[in-house]
Scaffold this motif. Structure first.
Motif: not given
Lengths: 340, 296
Positions: B75-81, B148-151, B157-162, B189-191
């Motif tokens: 869902g869009p509450d968890r922005g993923i890169v 930018a799209r995720a933010l 929460i922002l999720l960054l996959d490598e 919050t970011a992972v």
């Protein structure tokens, strides 16, 4: 300016002209001339060799309609066809002019007089026949596309649908247009009984036959394109919680456009090839009928005129392919498209 | 209350004899406004972990909770890169961000959505490339669009996959700096998943090692008590940084040896470029090279 022209030319796959543009913009003339010699010179030489070989062998082959025509005879025949076209157009013009004058006279005598405009009923010229063929092929291509795209997308989205359609596709794909045509003819004459003349039956028969033979390439490519969408795009759609329709419109279709257009390109090519055979049998007044009539006619010019048709068919087919290449390139952002 | 919580999460792929357990009993708690880096060897289940948080896959056992609510799907509450940007190639920079904004903020008026799109493109310094398509952008620029799209979805929460692993070292350094700056502005919050110890130290408040899979679990966490903004060049002479780095590197090497995950990886020839002055400690330089090779 020069860069723009070059970009446009390579978009159309007309890379032969690139060195000319570069030469015109004064870019290293020596190199460009060498480039021109290789990209233009080689094809010109090979075509000349082909012509020489053709005129030599043609002269050796005697048929019941005289010698097999060589390049010169074909050239003459094409000029005759153009002249016939001009004559016919002149006659048509004269016919309408006479009719108008007559009607004007009648109206001057009696303003209440009923004026009827008669259509010119001369035989179609070679160029009319080319036009008919093009309209027919596009009609068939349109039917094929309208059928193949939705089914292809469904097949690509759902593997059960794919499994269901797979045997039908495998069986019907290799069927020749000549086998379809009698069935199509019978079905059309059974179902299309109105005689309002909106469409000729022969036109419908040819178009449907073209559609039946050309839809497979689009269908298979669409299914393949949709099925092989990058999983990341689907993940993006999932993260955004796009609905099914939105997912298809915003992600699935755009992502598979390069495949879809590759399929459409093959379909149009197949359709154009099939059309000639379909027109011969269906008596649709296009290039196919032209070839058939000339063959039946059996005059000493017939073979040369048929060969003009052969070249016309080839050149038009080539141009249709180039047009599709342009579309294909426009939708393949940054990916290569084979133009050979 | 924990903002994001993973409770006894296990995930395996395949059936029967083919079955491989990727994650086993993973427990993790992340507080609001925290930046956590999960660092691990390749094949240790890092992407599985972030996919679980994102909701793209579901755990076999255990649960993932966001604000105490179970995550059942993306869902869009968890922005993923995503690691490989996942930009839609037929859309421009603006279009790629707009597709997210338009979907998430359907009820906003067009002008407000437009402003939102522009704001985040400006934030990642891509306004000059607004109308370019991804194929016309460099790797770093593409990843910025992805950020930018995720933010712009304004996620919780922002999720960054490598996020930076596919970039060259110089671009990577710049983007680390930029991400840190953007993060500092609203402390979302970011992972982040990463295989680069330095990247973790520069960006995160906490670094959690993921022990190599199969049956990967989380190792003991390392707190990063370095003041922000963190400048890579200044950090090189910082003692806390050096110690922390050594500790993490040593720990990673140890667990690598334990499971043998490092050994095979050590044989891989990797483009080991890091524009970095490692003169202060020769030993550390050697260690660092070893661990990076081991991790990757």
């Amino acid at each position: 300016m020069a860069t723009k022209v070059i970009n446009f030319l390579s978009l159309c796959g007309l890379t032969w002209f690139v060195p000319f543009v570069k030469l015109a913009s004064g870019e290293c003339p020596k190199e460009q001339l060498r480039e021109i010699l290789s990209v233009i010179g080689i094809p010109v030489v090979s075509v000349l060799i082909f012509f020489a070989f053709w005129s030599f062998t043609a002269a050796q082959i005697k048929t019941s309609l005289g010698n097999l025509p060589g390049p010169v005879a074909v050239w003459e025949a094409s000029k005759t066809l153009i002249a016939e076209h001009r004559d016919e157009r002149a006659k048509e013009k004269a016919f309408y002019q006479r009719q108008e004058e007559r009607n004007a006279k009648r109206l001057a005598k009696d303003p209440q007089a009923e004026v009827r405009i008669r259509k010119y009923t001369g035989k179609p010229t070679y160029f009319d026949q080319i036009g008919t063929s093009l309209i027919t092929v596009f009609a068939g291509f349109l039917i094929a596309t309208l059928l193949a795209l939705p089914i292809g997308i469904l097949c690509g989205l759902n593997k059960y649908v794919m499994t269901a359609f797979s045997p039908l596709i495998q069986i019907f794909k290799p069927v020749s247009p000549l086998a379809w045509l009698p069935i199509v003819t019978m079905v059309v004459s059974a179902l299309y009984t109105t005689n309002d003349g909106l469409f000729e039956k022969s036109f419908i028969n040819s178009a449907i036959t073209v559609a039946l033979c050309s839809l497979w390439a689009t269908l298979i490519n669409t299914a393949l394109g949709v099925a092989s969408i990058d999983k990341d795009y689907i993940n993006v759609a999932r993260v955004l919680r796009l609905g099914n329709i939105e997912k298809i419109v915003k992600v699935v279709i755009p992502a598979s456009l390069p495949y879809i257009f590759a399929g459409l390109r093959i379909s149009l090519g197949v359709g154009w090839m099939v059309l000639i055979a379909a027109e011969m049998l269906a008596q649709n007044p296009g290039l196919g009928k032209f070839v058939w009539d000339e063959f039946q006619n059996g005059s000493s010019h017939s073979l040369a005129r048929i060969l003009v048709a052969v070249f016309t068919i080839g050149i038009i087919g080539f141009m249709l392919d180039r047009i599709m290449v342009v579309f294909q390139k426009l939708v393949s952002f940054g990916q290569d498209v084979a133009t050979a | 209350m924990a903002f994001l919580e993973l409770r006894n999460v296990s995930k395996s792929y395949g059936e029967g004899a083919e079955r491989t357990e990727v994650l086993k009993d993973v427990n993790m708690t992340i507080c609001e406004g925290e930046f956590v880096a999960v660092i691990g060897f390749s094949g240790s289940g890092k992407t599985t972990l972030i996919s679980l948080i994102c909701g793209l896959i579901q755990p076999d056992e255990g649960e993932v909770l966001l604000r105490g609510k179970k995550i059942t799907g993306p869902g869009p509450d968890r922005g993923i890169v995503f690691q490989n940007y996942s930009l839609l190639p037929w859309l421009t920079v603006e279009g790629n961000v707009a597709v997210a904004v338009n979907q998430v903020f359907k009820d906003w008026d067009p002008q407000r959505r437009h402003d939102q799109v522009r704001k985040y493109i400006e934030m990642v310094n891509l306004t000059p490339a607004l109308h370019k398509r991804p194929s016309e952008l460099s790797g770093g620029m593409r990843q910025r669009v992805s950020v930018a799209r995720a933010l712009a979805m304004n996620p919780e929460i922002l999720l960054l996959d490598e996020p930076l692993s596919a970039l060259d070292a110089l671009t990577r350094g710049t983007l680390q700096y930029e991400i840190e700056k953007i993060w500092r502005e609203d402390r979302k919050t970011a992972v982040m998943i990463t295989n680069d110890v330095d990247e973790g130290i520069i960006l995160a408040d906490r670094i959690i090692p993921l022990k190599p899979g199969p049956r990967a679990t989380l190792g003991p966490e390392f707190r990063v008590n370095l003041p922000r903004p963190r400048d890579k060049n200044e950090l090189n002479d910082n003692d806390i940084y050096k110690h922390l780095r050594n500790d993490i590197v040593r720990y990673m090497l140890d667990i690598g040896k334990e499971t043998g995950a490092g050994k095979s990886a050590l044989e891989l020839a990797l483009p080991d470029l890091q524009p970095k002055d490692l003169r202060p400690s020769q030993r550390e330089a050697v260690l660092s090279r070893e661990v990076r090779a081991a991790i990757e």
